[in-house]
Design an enzyme around this catalytic site. Structure first.
Site: not given
Ligand code: F6R
Length: 605
Positions: A2, A27, A73, A99-100, A478, A482, A485, A501, A600
């Site tokens: 957040c 955020r 968020w 936040n948290g 990677e 990408k 997402e 397999h 993020k």
């Protein structure tokens, strides 16, 4: 994840809060809100949805010059108007953003409910604001101390008290918070870019510290309420560097910033053709290392995997690579002879920080690779290597990944040289190759038209495979992440030899396959694997060195990268994969910089 911003001065607070929140949207963005202290009253305006929804709701007649704002968020309770911040206490005296996560919020809520408090939201944060009211002793600082003594978990809190028109309070633990210092005005923010437009002078608060912010003063206190003097830091990030600079999306801007970001990451760390990271690690200690643990999440984890692979290969040190979310629950085999490398762009990822603490508690020394100066990870590590990527705003990480690999590769060289497992000429050769990377990246970026065409071709696929062998299979991880997402296409990365397999059953003419092939000694092997999928109807794409004719002829579509020493190939191979994900997301009309369900910086477990 957040975002918090706060202001006290003589300007209209809502303008500053809303512009700060705009910069913090990345955020967390399922809801947003502000509160303004005006005429002895606290006015709260908040709503589910993005900032535009909030802006429409804000009354143009609010002129108060003190307030706090928040983008949320969701963690406790769904995104809704009620669950949005700021939260008012029952009587309306206190107003708070947080936040948290408060781990013991249920117990506190039960207790406060028994005492007659009621709650309008499902959040843990509303519990805190009512604790302020319940424990209020007339002094904001001592009340805050009493409140935080009761809280278990992580928090960055901003709180306004209706009875205290001239100041507000902030306190933090395990969640970032800074205070910006202006002339006759002061600011708070969870992230520096939110207030960079107004000031470059920043106090970075440490865990348990509190600050009372008034128009002309910032008073900082330790956890016991004792006044302390902190150093003001001058932040040299320009505001532009935190904005899009003409690119359509932050992600494209950040992909294109990679050559410069690599240059900056190398700057000052190469001396006489060798590496000097200034880590102050004794040769004796370096020689005593008998294991390396890599702890990180998501993209940062894959950067660690790339170099972990090379460390085993070149330095012959066993490497334990862990997802940070698993590490502390797996009873890891770590001791004082293990060097733990913790990688985090934000430096605030909760799981990574917990992994760092776990490794430390087992006697391991910690090297942090992070992009954010003074972040929690940086402060708790024994050694820090800052990637110099600049602010990364797009949720999908790009320049952080490549600078992490560059930083890790420098660490590999420094350790290898000190241990005697790499000779001077090998290091000098790699250093020269590394210096040449930005120019080669630029060539790939300038030829991205081809990749736009491929994005059109794959945009309607529902599933894709990325295959590779050796370290190329890590680049595939990677590439698949990408694509997933931001394009929302299911993608899986697979070691190419494993396909037969079981997974080969999924390959049809509707499932494109992207092969990454930078390893000469495994070229024939991967070509056979490409044959296997082509036989099942797959359309194939290949990422390889431009002169790899055999591979070029094998695949249907080719994405060339300039030749470089194979050890550094992952730094180039990832670029076509980032661009492919980006353009696929664009042609699908997705919100590239803010993909659904993601944030993020993940500062909760
Ligand atoms: C993916 C992505 C995430 C982050 C991960 C760790 O594009 O950005 O997977 O890499 O959440 O974040 P940091 O590096 O901030 O610890």
């Amino acid at each position: 994840m957040c975002g918090i911003v706060g202001y006290i001065g003589d300007k209209r607070a809502q303008d500053i809060l809303l512009s700060g929140l705009k910069r913090l949207e990345y955020r967390g963005y399922d809801s947003a809100g502000i509160c303004i202290l005006e005429d002895n009253d606290i006015k709260v305006i908040k709503s589910k949805g993005n900032l535009e929804v909030l802006i429409k709701k804000v009354d143009d007649q609010t002129f108060g010059s003190q307030g706090i704002g928040h983008t949320r968020w969701a963690t406790h309770g769904k995104p809704s108007d009620e669950n949005s911040h700021p939260h008012l206490s029952n009587s309306g005296q206190f107003c708070l953003v947080h936040n948290g996560i408060i781990e013991n919020y249920n117990e506190i809520k039960t207790d406060l409910t028994e005492k007659g408090f009621d709650f309008k939201s499902e959040t843990d944060s509303e519990v805190i604001v009512n604790l302020f009211e319940y424990l209020n002793d007339g002094d904001l600082l001592s009340t805050a101390k009493k409140v935080t003594e009761k809280l278990e978990g992580s928090y960055a809190i901003g709180v306004v008290n209706k009875e205290n028109k001239d100041e507000f309070l902030v306190v933090r633990k395990d969640s970032p918070l800074v205070v910006g210092v202006g002339e006759g005005e002061n600011f708070i923010a969870s992230d520096i870019p939110a207030i960079l437009e107004y000031t470059k002078k920043i106090y970075i608060l440490d865990d348990d510290e509190m600050a009372l912010i008034s128009r002309g003063d910032v008073k900082i206190f330790d956890g016991n309420g004792k006044r302390i003097i902190k150093e003001i830091r001058e932040i040299n990030w320009s505001l532009e560097s935190a904005e899009k600079q003409g690119y359509e999306h932050f992600m494209l801007k950040e992909i294109n910033e990679q050559p410069e970001a690599i240059r900056k990451t190398l700057a000052g760390r190469i001396k006489n053709g060798l590496i000097n990271l200034n880590l102050d690690m004794s040769e004796e200690y370096v020689k005593s290392i008998n294991k390396i643990a890599v702890v990180a999440c998501g993209t940062a984890n894959y950067a660690g995997r790339v170099v972990g692979h090379l460390i085993e290969d070149k330095l012959r040190i066993p490497v334990l690579i862990s997802y940070a979310s698993e590490f502390r629950y797996n009873n890891p085999i770590i001791d004082q002879n293990t060097l733990t490398i913790v990688i985090s762009q934000s430096g605030e990822t909760a799981d990574t920080l917990a992994g760092l603490r776990e490794a430390k508690s087992r006697g391991s020394k910690i090297v942090a690779i992070t992009n954010v100066v003074e972040s929690s990870v940086a402060r708790e590590a024994d050694y820090v290597i800052y990637t110099q990527a600049g602010p990364e705003i797009a949720v999908a990480s790009t320049k952080a990944y490549s600078t992490q690999i560059a930083a890790l590769f420098m660490l590999l060289m420094e350790l290898g040289y000190k241990r005697g497992s790499l000779d001077e000429s090998t290091v000098k050769h790699w250093v020269t190759e590394l210096i040449g990377i930005p120019e080669k990246m630029q060539i790939i970026l300038e030829n991205s038209e081809l990749i736009k065409k491929y994005a059109e071709q794959i945009k309607d696929s529902t599933s894709l495979f990325f295959i590779g062998r050796g370290v190329d299979s890590v680049s595939c991880l990677e590439g698949a992440l990408k694509l997933k997402e931001i394009s929302y296409i299911h993608a899986e990365a697979y070691p190419a030899g494993e396909l037969k397999h079981g997974t080969l059953a999924l390959i049809t003419d509707d499932v494109p396959v992207i092969a990454v092939a930078t390893n000469k000694s495994l070229m024939d092997k991967i070509i056979s694997n490409i044959e296997e999928v082509k036989t099942r109807g797959a359309v194939t794409y290949g990422v390889a060195f431009e002169d790899e004719i055999k591979l070029k002829d094998e695949v249907d579509y080719f994405m060339p990268i300039p030749r470089v020493d194979e050890a550094l190939a992952p730094l180039l191979a990832v670029l076509p994969l980032q661009l492919l994900a980006y353009y696929t997301s664009v042609v699908k009309g997705n919100d590239v910089d803010k993909p659904r369900n993601l944030a993020k910086s993940v500062t909760v477990e």
